[in-house]
Design a protein around this motif. Structure first.
Motif, PDB file in Angstrom:
ATOM      1  N   ALA A  14      32.073  34.541  52.119  1.00  0.00           N
ATOM      2  CA  ALA A  14      31.546  34.053  53.404  1.00  0.00           C
ATOM      3  C   ALA A  14      30.384  33.090  53.178  1.00  0.00           C
ATOM      4  O   ALA A  14      30.318  32.019  53.794  1.00  0.00           O
ATOM      5  CB  ALA A  14      31.097  35.234  54.264  1.00  0.00           C
ATOM      6  N   GLY A  15      29.476  33.469  52.268  1.00  0.00           N
ATOM      7  CA  GLY A  15      28.306  32.628  51.998  1.00  0.00           C
ATOM      8  C   GLY A  15      28.705  31.309  51.364  1.00  0.00           C
ATOM      9  O   GLY A  15      28.201  30.237  51.740  1.00  0.00           O
ATOM     10  N   GLU A  33      21.562  34.330  46.086  1.00  0.00           N
ATOM     11  CA  GLU A  33      22.459  35.454  45.755  1.00  0.00           C
ATOM     12  C   GLU A  33      21.741  36.396  44.785  1.00  0.00           C
ATOM     13  O   GLU A  33      21.204  35.953  43.771  1.00  0.00           O
ATOM     14  CB  GLU A  33      23.757  34.896  45.143  1.00  0.00           C
ATOM     15  CG  GLU A  33      24.617  35.893  44.399  1.00  0.00           C
ATOM     16  CD  GLU A  33      25.052  37.115  45.216  1.00  0.00           C
ATOM     17  OE1 GLU A  33      25.543  36.935  46.341  1.00  0.00           O
ATOM     18  OE2 GLU A  33      24.880  38.239  44.708  1.00  0.00           O
ATOM     19  N   HIS A  35      23.020  38.718  42.798  1.00  0.00           N
ATOM     20  CA  HIS A  35      23.721  38.979  41.545  1.00  0.00           C
ATOM     21  C   HIS A  35      23.644  37.722  40.665  1.00  0.00           C
ATOM     22  O   HIS A  35      23.204  36.674  41.106  1.00  0.00           O
ATOM     23  CB  HIS A  35      25.182  39.329  41.895  1.00  0.00           C
ATOM     24  CG  HIS A  35      25.940  40.022  40.794  1.00  0.00           C
ATOM     25  ND1 HIS A  35      25.330  40.567  39.694  1.00  0.00           N
ATOM     26  CD2 HIS A  35      27.262  40.252  40.647  1.00  0.00           C
ATOM     27  CE1 HIS A  35      26.239  41.100  38.908  1.00  0.00           C
ATOM     28  NE2 HIS A  35      27.435  40.933  39.462  1.00  0.00           N
ATOM     29  N   GLY A  39      30.724  35.329  44.389  1.00  0.00           N
ATOM     30  CA  GLY A  39      31.944  36.039  44.792  1.00  0.00           C
ATOM     31  C   GLY A  39      31.718  37.339  45.535  1.00  0.00           C
ATOM     32  O   GLY A  39      32.581  37.776  46.271  1.00  0.00           O
ATOM     33  N   GLY A  40      30.559  38.010  45.308  1.00  0.00           N
ATOM     34  CA  GLY A  40      30.354  39.312  45.953  1.00  0.00           C
ATOM     35  C   GLY A  40      31.457  40.267  45.552  1.00  0.00           C
ATOM     36  O   GLY A  40      31.707  40.474  44.359  1.00  0.00           O
ATOM     37  N   CYS A  42      34.543  39.786  45.764  1.00  0.00           N
ATOM     38  CA  CYS A  42      35.681  39.058  45.192  1.00  0.00           C
ATOM     39  C   CYS A  42      35.335  38.699  43.744  1.00  0.00           C
ATOM     40  O   CYS A  42      34.906  37.582  43.451  1.00  0.00           O
ATOM     41  CB  CYS A  42      35.977  37.811  46.030  1.00  0.00           C
ATOM     42  SG  CYS A  42      37.482  36.999  45.505  1.00  0.00           S
ATOM     43  N   CYS A  55      39.434  42.703  43.086  1.00  0.00           N
ATOM     44  CA  CYS A  55      39.662  42.399  44.496  1.00  0.00           C
ATOM     45  C   CYS A  55      41.096  42.004  44.839  1.00  0.00           C
ATOM     46  O   CYS A  55      41.865  42.834  45.282  1.00  0.00           O
ATOM     47  CB  CYS A  55      38.683  41.309  44.941  1.00  0.00           C
ATOM     48  SG  CYS A  55      38.852  40.868  46.677  1.00  0.00           S
ATOM     49  N   HIS A  57      44.525  41.534  45.968  1.00  0.00           N
ATOM     50  CA  HIS A  57      45.902  42.026  45.895  1.00  0.00           C
ATOM     51  C   HIS A  57      46.797  40.977  46.548  1.00  0.00           C
ATOM     52  O   HIS A  57      47.805  40.590  46.007  1.00  0.00           O
ATOM     53  CB  HIS A  57      46.053  43.350  46.631  1.00  0.00           C
ATOM     54  CG  HIS A  57      45.309  44.480  45.982  1.00  0.00           C
ATOM     55  ND1 HIS A  57      43.939  44.533  45.922  1.00  0.00           N
ATOM     56  CD2 HIS A  57      45.749  45.601  45.350  1.00  0.00           C
ATOM     57  CE1 HIS A  57      43.570  45.641  45.288  1.00  0.00           C
ATOM     58  NE2 HIS A  57      44.652  46.303  44.930  1.00  0.00           N
ATOM     59  N   ALA A 276      24.932  36.078  55.046  1.00  0.00           N
ATOM     60  CA  ALA A 276      26.320  36.436  54.700  1.00  0.00           C
ATOM     61  C   ALA A 276      26.270  37.645  53.785  1.00  0.00           C
ATOM     62  O   ALA A 276      27.168  37.875  52.984  1.00  0.00           O
ATOM     63  CB  ALA A 276      27.016  35.257  54.028  1.00  0.00           C
ATOM     64  N   ASP A 278      25.190  42.009  53.470  1.00  0.00           N
ATOM     65  CA  ASP A 278      25.514  43.221  54.220  1.00  0.00           C
ATOM     66  C   ASP A 278      24.859  43.225  55.607  1.00  0.00           C
ATOM     67  O   ASP A 278      23.668  42.912  55.758  1.00  0.00           O
ATOM     68  CB  ASP A 278      25.020  44.423  53.405  1.00  0.00           C
ATOM     69  CG  ASP A 278      25.123  45.698  54.185  1.00  0.00           C
ATOM     70  OD1 ASP A 278      26.251  46.104  54.490  1.00  0.00           O
ATOM     71  OD2 ASP A 278      24.067  46.270  54.529  1.00  0.00           O
ATOM     72  N   LEU A 286      16.094  43.474  56.248  1.00  0.00           N
ATOM     73  CA  LEU A 286      15.539  42.112  56.127  1.00  0.00           C
ATOM     74  C   LEU A 286      14.842  41.689  57.419  1.00  0.00           C
ATOM     75  O   LEU A 286      13.927  40.879  57.415  1.00  0.00           O
ATOM     76  CB  LEU A 286      16.640  41.099  55.772  1.00  0.00           C
ATOM     77  CG  LEU A 286      17.486  41.377  54.529  1.00  0.00           C
ATOM     78  CD1 LEU A 286      18.383  40.209  54.193  1.00  0.00           C
ATOM     79  CD2 LEU A 286      16.613  41.727  53.332  1.00  0.00           C
ATOM     80  N   TYR A 311      37.006  53.120  41.808  1.00  0.00           N
ATOM     81  CA  TYR A 311      37.927  52.110  41.288  1.00  0.00           C
ATOM     82  C   TYR A 311      38.067  52.341  39.777  1.00  0.00           C
ATOM     83  O   TYR A 311      37.130  52.106  39.016  1.00  0.00           O
ATOM     84  CB  TYR A 311      37.325  50.730  41.576  1.00  0.00           C
ATOM     85  CG  TYR A 311      38.303  49.595  41.553  1.00  0.00           C
ATOM     86  CD1 TYR A 311      39.204  49.413  42.594  1.00  0.00           C
ATOM     87  CD2 TYR A 311      38.307  48.683  40.507  1.00  0.00           C
ATOM     88  CE1 TYR A 311      40.103  48.358  42.583  1.00  0.00           C
ATOM     89  CE2 TYR A 311      39.205  47.620  40.493  1.00  0.00           C
ATOM     90  CZ  TYR A 311      40.090  47.475  41.544  1.00  0.00           C
ATOM     91  OH  TYR A 311      40.976  46.420  41.539  1.00  0.00           O
ATOM     92  N   MET A 370      42.834  52.532  42.999  1.00  0.00           N
ATOM     93  CA  MET A 370      41.781  52.478  44.022  1.00  0.00           C
ATOM     94  C   MET A 370      41.887  53.759  44.842  1.00  0.00           C
ATOM     95  O   MET A 370      42.899  53.996  45.496  1.00  0.00           O
ATOM     96  CB  MET A 370      42.085  51.238  44.879  1.00  0.00           C
ATOM     97  CG  MET A 370      41.040  50.818  45.827  1.00  0.00           C
ATOM     98  SD  MET A 370      41.535  49.171  46.429  1.00  0.00           S
ATOM     99  CE  MET A 370      40.635  49.120  47.954  1.00  0.00           C
ATOM    100  N   THR A 429      26.734  44.672  45.255  1.00  0.00           N
ATOM    101  CA  THR A 429      27.003  43.818  46.430  1.00  0.00           C
ATOM    102  C   THR A 429      26.215  44.228  47.667  1.00  0.00           C
ATOM    103  O   THR A 429      26.195  43.496  48.654  1.00  0.00           O
ATOM    104  CB  THR A 429      28.499  43.859  46.825  1.00  0.00           C
ATOM    105  OG1 THR A 429      28.813  45.160  47.347  1.00  0.00           O
ATOM    106  CG2 THR A 429      29.410  43.550  45.651  1.00  0.00           C
ATOM    107  N   ASN A 431      26.923  46.447  49.875  1.00  0.00           N
ATOM    108  CA  ASN A 431      27.695  46.806  51.071  1.00  0.00           C
ATOM    109  C   ASN A 431      27.405  48.234  51.546  1.00  0.00           C
ATOM    110  O   ASN A 431      27.452  49.180  50.768  1.00  0.00           O
ATOM    111  CB  ASN A 431      29.193  46.616  50.819  1.00  0.00           C
ATOM    112  CG  ASN A 431      29.601  45.184  51.066  1.00  0.00           C
ATOM    113  OD1 ASN A 431      29.684  44.756  52.220  1.00  0.00           O
ATOM    114  ND2 ASN A 431      29.781  44.419  49.998  1.00  0.00           N
TER     115      ASN A 431
END
Ligand SMILES: Cc1cc2nc3c(=O)[nH]c(=O)nc-3n(C[C@H](O)[C@H](O)[C@H](O)COP(=O)(O)OP(=O)(O)OC[C@H]3O[C@@H](n4cnc5c(N)ncnc54)[C@H](O)[C@@H]3O)c2cc1C
Length: 501
Positions: A14-15, A33, A35, A39-40, A42, A55, A57, A276, A278, A286, A311, A370, A429, A431
């Motif tokens: 999204a970002g 970012e 990290h 990709g977060g 992804c 990520c 599939h 973009a 969580d 924030l 996972y 998963m 991430t 989330n």
């Protein structure tokens, strides 16, 4: 007039999308970012010569012919990528040895379903006919709903009304409830396993229609490569991505967002701020929970996030050339339910990457499993390092034992094992509750097509993008979300939205 500036929090899809479209529209954008890579969710990571894919599939819009594909083209996401269209969505193997093969081709799927469950002919016919109708459906993506007028709405209603009415009907039925319509025990048990059981059937109809049309394939190379392609496009458009930069606060002045403060204390100013990242952390940390009303509070008190997942990735010294490649993998129903990571599991879904040689050394294969789990269980365990590590090992042992039964000899061929828990997802991430896709869409809580607000009350020049404002989530939805937010800002700036530079 000097360029207006946008700060984007989070370099997930999204970002990155907001960044690319911002650059295409003449804004000077910066992505912060936390990290060290883009990709977060992804993403992929390396382990002992294997690449663990975390990520993709299926990627809706993987081929020309849909609006989503245009978005991936704008973002350079599929440049030089080979797309694999699987012949099977997946297969469900019952404990008694019977197998339901979910063919991607609708004709094959119908024939197979009729063969295994002639007693359910009517339900099967209704299901297949609905997928066939969806193969002609193209979601209206061109214009964000927030910048659309009455005429746009009327145009959608007039051109798509019969299909929308049909989807509306299927929105009210969950996968779990639809499964109950079958007399055949295998089909009855299979439907809830196709995705998250409380998801509406409309989602599966559209997914199967896209599969049939070969528009929801897998880009070889996996998820991080996909994200890196968008990062490359962002850089080529002149955007600046700053990594290892955790945003600690959104700065505000007189009801306007004016910039951010990083965890290292440095401050950065901009005309607009897009988060973009969580949703829960954005609103309650924030922004300190200052910009709330009943609607926003209600989202976080009543909606259900996607489940947290454990996972498990295994690198095995064998190939699976006797198995067709598949989108969602193989669900193995267990004779006796087992406890995995604090939750009883009656099946295990293994994704066998026998179609992507880039993820394993020659002659070997990556398998991922998963497992939906309980976030609190893992959060509580995380504080006891020794027990936490032991539980991860136990999960891997259980998974290997189940797979060894299905593929005799596999246990001895495992040469790499890696377990990511919900707390791993949070660490990398952010989330909320370890959700893997933001908010669930369920017939009871939220329906496809309903809009969620991307702004907060009392705060100007601030927007949200990503799967916490697009219930149902997924890569196409979040990429579109980044695009839509830029459309909204363009409208505010009285600029014509453009997708080229
Ligand atoms: C196992 C798995 C399988 C999936 N399979 C599919 C699939 O097959 N198809 C599909 O379409 N979707 C799939 N998804 C869902 C998809 O990955 C997500 O919906 C999507 O990637 C979410 O993107 P996002 O940009 O909204 O959020 P995220 O990916 O969560 O990105 C948010 C970013 O913000 C950063 N961030 C957070 N807080 C801060 C902060 N304070 N400061 C700076 N940066 C911050 C994070 O590090 C992260 O990079 C899958 C997800 C998982 C986990």
């Amino acid at each position: 007039m000097s360029e207006k500036t946008i700060i984007i929090i989070g370099g997930g899809i999204a970002g990155l999308s907001a960044g690319c479209y911002g650059q295409m529209n003449g804004f000077r954008t910066r992505i912060f970012e936390m990290h060290k890579k883009p990709g977060g969710l992804c993403t992929s990571w390396k382990r002992q010569g294997y690449v663990v894919d975390g990520c993709i599939h299926w990627l809706v819009g993987s081929r020309p012919g849909s609006g989503f594909h245009r978005i991936w083209q704008d973002l350079g996401a599929l440049v030089n990528k080979t797309i694999i269209d699987h012949e099977e969505f997946g297969r469900i193997e019952a404990a008694d040895g019977k197998t339901f093969i979910v063919h991607s081709n609708i004709d094959k799927l119908e024939k197979h379903m009729q063969e295994i469950a002639p007693e359910d002919g009517r339900v099967i016919a209704e299901f297949i006919s609905a997928i066939r109708r969806c193969t002609r459906y193209e979601p209206p993506l061109e214009k964000a709903a927030e910048v659309s007028g009455l005429l746009d709405l009327l145009r959608i209603v007039f051109t798509k009304f019969p299909l929308l009415r049909m989807l509306w009907k299927w929105n009210k039925v969950s996968l779990r409830d639809f499964g109950l319509r079958f007399k055949n025990p295998l089909l009855r048990e299979s439907f809830p396993l196709m995705f998250v059981p409380d998801f509406p059937m409309s989602f599966i109809l559209l997914t199967f229609a896209w599969m049939h049309n070969r528009m929801a394939g897998y880009p070889l190379g996996g998820s991080l490569e996909f994200s890196r392609s968008i990062e490359k496009r962002y850089a080529a458009l002149g955007g600046e991505a700053i990594y290892k930069a955790r945003v600690a606060k959104v700065l505000t002045e007189e009801g306007r967002a004016v910039g951010i403060r990083l965890a290292d204390g440095t401050e950065h100013k901009a005309d607009y701020v897009i988060s973009a990242a969580d949703g829960h952390a954005t609103i309650f940390e924030l922004l300190g929970g200052k910009y709330l009303d009943d609607t926003i509070r209600d989202y976080y008190e009543t909606l259900i996030p996607f489940p947290a997942v454990v996972y498990v990735a295994l690198g095995v010294d064998r190939i699976f050339d006797d198995l067709p490649s598949s989108t969602g993998g193989m669900a193995i129903m267990l004779q006796k339910p087992v406890m995995i990571g604090g939750k009883v599991q009656s099946y295990l879904k293994a994704h066998i990457f026998n179609f992507d040689p880039g993820l394993a050394p020659a002659g070997r294969t990556l398998i991922t499993v998963m497992i939906h789990t309980d976030f609190d269980y893992w959060q509580d365990l995380r504080v006891h390092e020794v027990q936490y590590r032991a539980e991860k090992e136990k999960v891997a042992d259980t998974v290997i034992a189940i797979l060894d039964k299905r593929f005799p000899g596999l246990a001895k061929q495992v040469e790499m094992r890696d377990v990511a828990t919900p707390t791993t997802f949070v660490r990398y991430t952010g989330n909320w509750k370890g959700s893997f896709e933001g908010w669930q869409v369920t017939p009871k809580t939220w329906r496809f097509g309903r809009l969620m607000r991307k702004t907060l009350p009392g705060l100007a020049n601030f927007y949200m993008a990503g799967h916490w404002v697009e219930p149902g989530g997924g890569l196409p939805a979040v990429a579109m979300s980044g695009r839509n937010v830029v459309q909204i800002i363009c409208k505010k700036e009285k600029k014509k939205f453009s997708t080229t530079k």
